[in-house]
Design a protein around this motif. Structure first.
Motif, PDB file in Angstrom:
ATOM      1  N   PHE A  84       6.373   2.907   0.124  1.00 12.56           N
ATOM      2  CA  PHE A  84       5.171   3.326   0.831  1.00 12.56           C
ATOM      3  C   PHE A  84       4.279   4.105  -0.135  1.00 12.56           C
ATOM      4  O   PHE A  84       4.777   4.835  -0.987  1.00 12.56           O
ATOM      5  CB  PHE A  84       5.557   4.230   2.021  1.00 12.56           C
ATOM      6  CG  PHE A  84       4.413   4.662   2.875  1.00 12.56           C
ATOM      7  CD1 PHE A  84       3.806   3.782   3.756  1.00 12.56           C
ATOM      8  CD2 PHE A  84       3.927   5.957   2.802  1.00 12.56           C
ATOM      9  CE1 PHE A  84       2.742   4.192   4.548  1.00 12.56           C
ATOM     10  CE2 PHE A  84       2.870   6.382   3.588  1.00 12.56           C
ATOM     11  CZ  PHE A  84       2.277   5.492   4.467  1.00 12.56           C
ATOM     12  N   VAL A  85       2.978   3.941  -0.001  1.00 13.43           N
ATOM     13  CA  VAL A  85       2.015   4.721  -0.781  1.00 13.43           C
ATOM     14  C   VAL A  85       1.023   5.343   0.182  1.00 13.43           C
ATOM     15  O   VAL A  85       0.428   4.650   1.014  1.00 13.43           O
ATOM     16  CB  VAL A  85       1.262   3.856  -1.812  1.00 13.43           C
ATOM     17  CG1 VAL A  85       0.212   4.704  -2.539  1.00 13.43           C
ATOM     18  CG2 VAL A  85       2.218   3.210  -2.799  1.00 13.43           C
ATOM     19  N   LEU A 121       0.705   9.876  -2.914  1.00 11.23           N
ATOM     20  CA  LEU A 121       2.136  10.122  -2.803  1.00 11.23           C
ATOM     21  C   LEU A 121       2.795   8.755  -2.757  1.00 11.23           C
ATOM     22  O   LEU A 121       2.489   7.938  -1.880  1.00 11.23           O
ATOM     23  CB  LEU A 121       2.468  10.917  -1.544  1.00 11.23           C
ATOM     24  CG  LEU A 121       3.954  11.179  -1.312  1.00 11.23           C
ATOM     25  CD1 LEU A 121       4.509  12.118  -2.377  1.00 11.23           C
ATOM     26  CD2 LEU A 121       4.174  11.764   0.075  1.00 11.23           C
ATOM     27  N   VAL A 122       3.672   8.510  -3.724  1.00  4.87           N
ATOM     28  CA  VAL A 122       4.369   7.232  -3.802  1.00  4.87           C
ATOM     29  C   VAL A 122       5.809   7.471  -3.374  1.00  4.87           C
ATOM     30  O   VAL A 122       6.543   8.217  -4.037  1.00  4.87           O
ATOM     31  CB  VAL A 122       4.310   6.656  -5.237  1.00  4.87           C
ATOM     32  CG1 VAL A 122       5.088   5.353  -5.329  1.00  4.87           C
ATOM     33  CG2 VAL A 122       2.857   6.450  -5.672  1.00  4.87           C
ATOM     34  N   GLU A 123       6.196   6.866  -2.253  1.00  3.50           N
ATOM     35  CA  GLU A 123       7.564   7.004  -1.758  1.00  3.50           C
ATOM     36  C   GLU A 123       8.388   5.834  -2.268  1.00  3.50           C
ATOM     37  O   GLU A 123       8.015   4.676  -2.072  1.00  3.50           O
ATOM     38  CB  GLU A 123       7.583   7.039  -0.232  1.00  3.50           C
ATOM     39  CG  GLU A 123       6.892   8.254   0.338  1.00  3.50           C
ATOM     40  CD  GLU A 123       6.960   8.320   1.859  1.00  3.50           C
ATOM     41  OE1 GLU A 123       7.838   7.669   2.462  1.00  3.50           O
ATOM     42  OE2 GLU A 123       6.120   9.024   2.440  1.00  3.50           O
ATOM     43  N   LEU A 182      -2.121  -1.891  -0.913  1.00  6.72           N
ATOM     44  CA  LEU A 182      -0.975  -0.987  -0.791  1.00  6.72           C
ATOM     45  C   LEU A 182      -0.433  -0.895   0.621  1.00  6.72           C
ATOM     46  O   LEU A 182       0.765  -0.687   0.810  1.00  6.72           O
ATOM     47  CB  LEU A 182      -1.351   0.407  -1.294  1.00  6.72           C
ATOM     48  CG  LEU A 182      -1.766   0.485  -2.761  1.00  6.72           C
ATOM     49  CD1 LEU A 182      -2.216   1.900  -3.094  1.00  6.72           C
ATOM     50  CD2 LEU A 182      -0.647   0.023  -3.673  1.00  6.72           C
ATOM     51  N   ALA A 183      -1.277  -1.040   1.626  1.00  8.49           N
ATOM     52  CA  ALA A 183      -0.824  -0.914   3.017  1.00  8.49           C
ATOM     53  C   ALA A 183       0.151  -2.022   3.385  1.00  8.49           C
ATOM     54  O   ALA A 183       1.195  -1.773   3.989  1.00  8.49           O
ATOM     55  CB  ALA A 183      -2.017  -0.923   3.964  1.00  8.49           C
ATOM     56  N   ALA A 184      -0.153  -3.240   2.998  1.00  8.62           N
ATOM     57  CA  ALA A 184       0.692  -4.377   3.363  1.00  8.62           C
ATOM     58  C   ALA A 184       1.789  -4.658   2.345  1.00  8.62           C
ATOM     59  O   ALA A 184       2.836  -5.185   2.695  1.00  8.62           O
ATOM     60  CB  ALA A 184      -0.169  -5.631   3.532  1.00  8.62           C
ATOM     61  N   ALA A 185       1.546  -4.304   1.072  1.00 12.87           N
ATOM     62  CA  ALA A 185       2.501  -4.660   0.013  1.00 12.87           C
ATOM     63  C   ALA A 185       2.597  -3.542  -1.027  1.00 12.87           C
ATOM     64  O   ALA A 185       2.156  -3.712  -2.163  1.00 12.87           O
ATOM     65  CB  ALA A 185       2.081  -5.970  -0.639  1.00 12.87           C
ATOM     66  N   PRO A 186       3.192  -2.391  -0.662  1.00 12.48           N
ATOM     67  CA  PRO A 186       3.283  -1.293  -1.623  1.00 12.48           C
ATOM     68  C   PRO A 186       4.083  -1.647  -2.876  1.00 12.48           C
ATOM     69  O   PRO A 186       3.894  -1.037  -3.925  1.00 12.48           O
ATOM     70  CB  PRO A 186       3.946  -0.166  -0.829  1.00 12.48           C
ATOM     71  CG  PRO A 186       4.635  -0.845   0.307  1.00 12.48           C
ATOM     72  CD  PRO A 186       3.830  -2.071   0.613  1.00 12.48           C
ATOM     73  N   GLU A 187       4.928  -2.653  -2.784  1.00 11.95           N
ATOM     74  CA  GLU A 187       5.739  -3.071  -3.935  1.00 11.95           C
ATOM     75  C   GLU A 187       4.892  -3.619  -5.086  1.00 11.95           C
ATOM     76  O   GLU A 187       5.377  -3.786  -6.206  1.00 11.95           O
ATOM     77  CB  GLU A 187       6.792  -4.101  -3.522  1.00 11.95           C
ATOM     78  CG  GLU A 187       6.263  -5.414  -3.034  1.00 11.95           C
ATOM     79  CD  GLU A 187       5.868  -5.459  -1.556  1.00 11.95           C
ATOM     80  OE1 GLU A 187       5.524  -6.564  -1.088  1.00 11.95           O
ATOM     81  OE2 GLU A 187       5.894  -4.420  -0.860  1.00 11.95           O
TER      82      GLU A 187
END
Length: 149
Positions: free
Chosen positions: A53-54, A71-73, A96-101
């Protein structure tokens, strides 16, 4: 596509893009039109594991150098990413919302975090590391971590 400086430490390959500037903590800054894109280095994302998650600062949020911009979880830790530039958050990476990876998969491309309308890019840039200097710092850190797991 940027050029890269590359090193192997233990079984890990770390790359540093040569078209941007770096904070010692591993955040990068790169001009993109009248904005400065901000992201994390390959070393920083590998060191902390798979991104789950970002949470980035909202558009319109003023930031000073060193203020948390995201904040990068990850599976290992929550990583506060300090802003390498001062200004106002102008854009948050919508991917980032759909694909934080994407931060793990492409930290120097599609995995950028935010874009900042910099208040004084020349001054902020002067305080950042050139790619070669960050590469040497990153290699020392990686070698120390490999020697002392």
């Amino acid at each position: 596509m940027p050029d890269f400086l590359e090193t192997t430490v233990d079984k890990f390959i770390f790359r540093v893009a040569t078209d941007r500037h770096y904070a010692p903590d591993g955040a990068w800054a790169m001009p993109d039109g009248d904005r400065i894109r901000v992201g994390v280095s390959d070393f920083l994302q590998q060191r902390n594991g798979d991104v789950a998650f970002v949470e980035a600062r909202r558009v319109g949020t003023p930031v000073a150098v060193g203020d948390e911009v995201a904040l990068v979880e990850t599976i290992k830790a929550n990583v506060e990413v300090p802003s390498p530039v001062a200004g106002v958050v102008a854009e948050v990476n919508p991917a980032l919302a759909a694909a934080p990876e994407v931060v793990n998969q492409d930290p120097y491309g599609e995995g950028w975090l935010v874009a900042v309308e910099a208040s004084d890019w020349p001054a902020d840039r002067a305080a950042l590391l050139e790619p070669q200097a960050y590469f040497e710092l990153m290699r020392r850190q990686a070698e120390e971590e490999a020697a002392n797991p």
